[in-house]
Design an enzyme around this catalytic site. Structure first.
Site, PDB file in Angstrom:
ATOM      1  N   HIS A 134       0.870  -1.174   0.000  1.00 30.61           N
ATOM      2  CA  HIS A 134       0.000   0.000   0.000  1.00 30.61           C
ATOM      3  C   HIS A 134       0.916   1.236   0.000  1.00 30.61           C
ATOM      4  O   HIS A 134       2.029   1.185   0.535  1.00 30.61           O
ATOM      5  CB  HIS A 134      -0.831  -0.048   1.286  1.00 30.61           C
ATOM      6  CG  HIS A 134      -1.893   0.992   1.409  1.00 30.61           C
ATOM      7  ND1 HIS A 134      -1.621   2.288   1.787  1.00 30.61           N
ATOM      8  CD2 HIS A 134      -3.234   0.926   1.242  1.00 30.61           C
ATOM      9  CE1 HIS A 134      -2.755   2.967   1.849  1.00 30.61           C
ATOM     10  NE2 HIS A 134      -3.762   2.162   1.518  1.00 30.61           N
ATOM     11  N   ASP A 211       2.930  -4.443   7.947  1.00 37.87           N
ATOM     12  CA  ASP A 211       1.725  -3.637   7.804  1.00 37.87           C
ATOM     13  C   ASP A 211       0.536  -4.595   7.939  1.00 37.87           C
ATOM     14  O   ASP A 211       0.213  -5.342   7.011  1.00 37.87           O
ATOM     15  CB  ASP A 211       1.753  -2.953   6.429  1.00 37.87           C
ATOM     16  CG  ASP A 211       0.427  -2.311   6.082  1.00 37.87           C
ATOM     17  OD1 ASP A 211      -0.541  -2.415   6.856  1.00 37.87           O
ATOM     18  OD2 ASP A 211       0.352  -1.689   4.998  1.00 37.87           O
ATOM     19  N   GLN A 214      -4.791  -4.960   6.955  1.00 38.54           N
ATOM     20  CA  GLN A 214      -5.844  -5.847   6.434  1.00 38.54           C
ATOM     21  C   GLN A 214      -5.867  -7.193   7.145  1.00 38.54           C
ATOM     22  O   GLN A 214      -6.657  -8.058   6.774  1.00 38.54           O
ATOM     23  CB  GLN A 214      -5.639  -6.093   4.936  1.00 38.54           C
ATOM     24  CG  GLN A 214      -5.765  -4.864   4.082  1.00 38.54           C
ATOM     25  CD  GLN A 214      -7.181  -4.303   4.065  1.00 38.54           C
ATOM     26  OE1 GLN A 214      -8.152  -4.978   4.396  1.00 38.54           O
ATOM     27  NE2 GLN A 214      -7.310  -3.040   3.695  1.00 38.54           N
ATOM     28  N   LYS A 237     -10.458  -0.599  10.491  1.00 36.51           N
ATOM     29  CA  LYS A 237     -10.612  -1.828   9.702  1.00 36.51           C
ATOM     30  C   LYS A 237     -10.931  -3.002  10.633  1.00 36.51           C
ATOM     31  O   LYS A 237     -10.986  -4.149  10.225  1.00 36.51           O
ATOM     32  CB  LYS A 237      -9.337  -2.121   8.922  1.00 36.51           C
ATOM     33  CG  LYS A 237      -8.870  -0.904   8.135  1.00 36.51           C
ATOM     34  CD  LYS A 237      -8.318  -1.225   6.810  1.00 36.51           C
ATOM     35  CE  LYS A 237      -7.583  -0.036   6.234  1.00 36.51           C
ATOM     36  NZ  LYS A 237      -8.033   0.333   4.919  1.00 36.51           N
ATOM     37  N   CYS A 375      -4.749   2.549  -3.576  1.00 36.40           N
ATOM     38  CA  CYS A 375      -3.453   2.950  -2.997  1.00 36.40           C
ATOM     39  C   CYS A 375      -2.379   1.896  -3.229  1.00 36.40           C
ATOM     40  O   CYS A 375      -1.474   1.711  -2.410  1.00 36.40           O
ATOM     41  CB  CYS A 375      -3.559   3.270  -1.506  1.00 36.40           C
ATOM     42  SG  CYS A 375      -4.625   4.656  -1.154  1.00 36.40           S
TER      43      CYS A 375
HETATM   44  N1  PMP Z   1      -1.887  -0.603   4.558  1.00 36.44           N
HETATM   45  C1  PMP Z   1      -2.880  -1.318   4.026  1.00 36.44           C
HETATM   46  C2  PMP Z   1      -2.604  -2.713   3.539  1.00 36.44           C
HETATM   47  C3  PMP Z   1      -4.160  -0.775   3.935  1.00 36.44           C
HETATM   48  O1  PMP Z   1      -5.142  -1.491   3.395  1.00 36.44           O
HETATM   49  C4  PMP Z   1      -4.374   0.532   4.419  1.00 36.44           C
HETATM   50  C5  PMP Z   1      -5.750   1.178   4.323  1.00 36.44           C
HETATM   51  N2  PMP Z   1      -6.320   1.109   3.056  1.00 36.44           N
HETATM   52  C6  PMP Z   1      -3.303   1.232   4.955  1.00 36.44           C
HETATM   53  C7  PMP Z   1      -2.074   0.629   5.020  1.00 36.44           C
HETATM   54  C8  PMP Z   1      -3.459   2.622   5.492  1.00 36.44           C
HETATM   55  O2  PMP Z   1      -4.295   2.625   6.612  1.00 36.44           O
HETATM   56  P1  PMP Z   1      -4.811   3.997   7.231  1.00 36.44           P
HETATM   57  O3  PMP Z   1      -5.354   4.778   6.068  1.00 36.44           O
HETATM   58  O4  PMP Z   1      -5.885   3.570   8.196  1.00 36.44           O
HETATM   59  O5  PMP Z   1      -3.655   4.656   7.865  1.00 36.44           O
END
Ligand code: PMP
Length: 417
Positions: A134, A211, A214, A237, A375
């Protein structure tokens, strides 16, 4: 003696109708009275009554600032905030001393980049990422690499969305200062073998950050057993509030890290001649924190624990299999990410149609999916795509959601011919 894991086998299946009742937002109709099928859970999950009530209760009865007052409300707010830390640490099998509250995964990764990696980063050093990251796990590393003259090194993914582990291993070397990788890909659904990757990195003395944005709502987290240096996730999430997240860290690493934001609550003493800093998580929590966020996340964890994370995962796996079967014969359907054991996320396109048109047509039929690059632009580029539509499943999705999704997709296909 090793008893068979009866706890897992005898766990009652999830009562999805009962679960759904606890999510007020799901019981609405959109666009000309269409039933809402919310399949955008990888972007954010809905909140159960238990979380809504915890937030309401906090603001209604206990609201105050933390750590700084002696009055009854200040004591209650502080207690709620610190009890939440204990609850979240227990859920993650982490220590309270290593549980830092942040605004989310993004802020947690930035914190590690600026406070743990950048201070020692030298020209020619490498930061190892994967092609499926991401942007939150790419851009902070690029920013610090630019400052220090370090390099970003990327391990590729296979055609089916699995990480090319051999290529990742080859890229891990004496110059690698950090290996940062996603636990579950938000686009492909791929579940990476994170324990194995941490073990490999540790053998070479390389720091690791996972990270887990998910993963946390679907895979039981054992931070201390995993051996990673850092693990990050976001409350929203995990059926909790937005704007709140967690950095799990080895406490000894936190102790050696300089603050990255200055302000109230992160200090020991302040004078114009110099300031000394608080120890532990407080050093990284400058300013008034998202107190309700912590309390809301603890409530979400209590709620999810009561449903059973394993039961939730089994339910979501079954939904994934049903959904894939239900859409299998849609003409021109292209799936991205078919790795074995993948999470309940389906990124797809309809041949010859724009993902945004497909998603709009689904939306008109009450089916909420995400569209775009999610993203993960470099990952989309690797597959030669600018975007995909993405359906992602959570604990409250049911067979009706799947039937609605499949029928809406067929209709979209017919309209886009
Ligand atoms: N990493 C992953 C794999 C994600 O899916 C997301 C959220 N789409 C993020 C990081 C970023 O999370 P946040 O926007 O809650 O900081």
């Amino acid at each position: 003696m090793n008893a068979p894991d009866n706890a897992q086998k005898t766990q009652p299946a999830l009562d999805v109708a009962h679960v759904r009742k606890q999510f007020p937002v799901l019981h609405q109709h959109v666009h000309d009275n269409k039933r809402l099928a919310y399949l955008d859970n990888a972007a954010t999950t809905q909140k159960p009554e238990a979380v809504l009530n915890a937030l309401d209760r906090y603001y209604r009865y206990d609201n105050s600032n933390v750590h700084r007052g002696v009055h009854a409300l200040a004591a209650r707010a502080t207690q709620g905030y610190e009890q939440a830390r204990a609850r979240i640490a227990r859920f993650a099998n982490a220590s309270e001393a290593g549980t830092v509250f942040t605004r989310g995964t993004t802020e947690a990764i930035n914190l590690v980049a600026y406070s743990h990696v950048l201070p020692a980063l030298q020209p020619g050093d490498e930061i190892l990422l994967t092609e499926m990251e991401h942007h939150a796990n790419i851009v902070p590393w690029q920013l610090i690499a630019e400052r220090a003259g370090a390099r970003i090194v990327v391990a590729p993914v296979h055609e089916d969305g699995r990480l090319d582990l051999d290529a990742w291993r080859v890229r891990l070397n004496a110059r690698t200062r950090m290996a940062a990788f996603v636990h579950v890909s938000n686009t492909l659904g791929t579940v990476n073998p994170v324990a194995e990757m941490v073990a490999e990195a540790r053998k070479q003395g390389v720091s690791t950050l996972i990270d887990g944005a998910q993963a946390v709502a679907h895979i039981p987290l054992q931070f201390e057993d995993l051996g990673a240096d850092f693990y990050t996730f976001s409350a929203h999430k995990l059926y909790g509030p937005t704007g709140f997240g967690v950095l799990l860290a080895k406490p000894e690493l936190l102790a050696a890290m300089p603050p990255w934001q200055g302000g109230g609550d992160m200090i020991d003493t302040v004078s114009f001649e110099g300031t000394t800093y608080a120890d532990g998580p407080a050093r990284f929590e400058a300013g008034t924190p998202h107190i309700a966020g912590a309390i809301g996340l603890a409530a979400a964890i209590d709620w999810l624990d009561a449903q059973g994370l394993r039961a939730a995962k089994a339910h979501e796996d079954a939904l994934l299999a049903q959904a894939l079967e239900a859409i299998d014969d849609v003409p021109g359907l292209q799936l991205f990410g078919t790795a074995p054991g993948k999470a309940a996320i389906i990124a797809f396109n309809l041949e010859g149609a724009h993902a945004s048109d497909v998603s709009s047509l689904l939306d008109m039929q009450g089916v909420a999916v995400r569209v775009g690059h999610h993203c993960t632009m470099p990952l989309h580029a690797r597959f030669g795509l600018s975007g995909t539509a993405r359906a992602s499943f959570a604990i409250y999705n049911d067979a009706d959601d799947i039937a609605q999704f499949a029928s809406a997709l067929r209709k979209a296909r017919d309209m886009l011919r």
